[in-house]
Write a protein that holds these residues in place. Sequence first.
Motif, short mmCIF file in Angstrom:
data_model
loop_
_atom_site.label_atom_id
_atom_site.label_comp_id
_atom_site.label_asym_id
_atom_site.label_seq_id
_atom_site.Cartn_x
_atom_site.Cartn_y
_atom_site.Cartn_z
N LYS A 50 0.97 3.65 -3.17
CA LYS A 50 -0.28 3.97 -3.86
C LYS A 50 -0.39 5.48 -4.09
N ASN A 51 -0.93 5.84 -5.26
CA ASN A 51 -1.21 7.24 -5.53
C ASN A 51 -2.64 7.55 -5.09
N GLU A 56 -9.64 4.13 -4.65
CA GLU A 56 -10.18 2.84 -5.10
C GLU A 56 -10.07 1.80 -3.99
N TYR A 57 -8.92 1.75 -3.33
CA TYR A 57 -8.71 0.80 -2.24
C TYR A 57 -9.71 1.07 -1.11
N SER A 78 -5.51 8.16 -6.64
CA SER A 78 -6.62 7.40 -7.23
C SER A 78 -6.63 5.95 -6.74
N GLU A 79 -5.45 5.39 -6.54
CA GLU A 79 -5.36 4.02 -6.02
C GLU A 79 -5.85 3.97 -4.57
N TRP A 80 -5.54 5.00 -3.78
CA TRP A 80 -6.03 5.04 -2.41
C TRP A 80 -7.55 5.14 -2.36
N LEU A 127 0.81 -1.22 0.00
CA LEU A 127 0.00 0.00 0.00
C LEU A 127 0.85 1.27 0.00
#
Length: 96
Positions: free
Chosen positions: A74-75, A81-82, A77-79, A71
């Motif tokens: 993560k950028n 989404e997660y 957008s990934e955060w 984790l």
Amino acid sequence: MSSSIKTDDVIFNFFKQICDEKDDQKCVELGKNWINAMETNLNNMETNLEEADKLKHNEDIKKNRNHLNSLKKKNVSEWREYATQCMIEILDNKTQ
């Protein structure tokens, strides 16, 4: 009616905060704070385990550490989404 706060509600609200944060940098910081909190919890749990239990749960501990490490890069957008996926999982578990 119970006024106690359930752990999954606290976690859900934390992930909601990540999703709702408008400032991208603050969003990523919230994610990093999540990692730090989970690493602290994992360290505390491991410290409190008896030696036999440490051996028994070694693989689970390792998987959790690997997950937390995954984790860290993560950028924003990934955060988001997660966090969204985690919230969905919490809601799914509540309905079961």
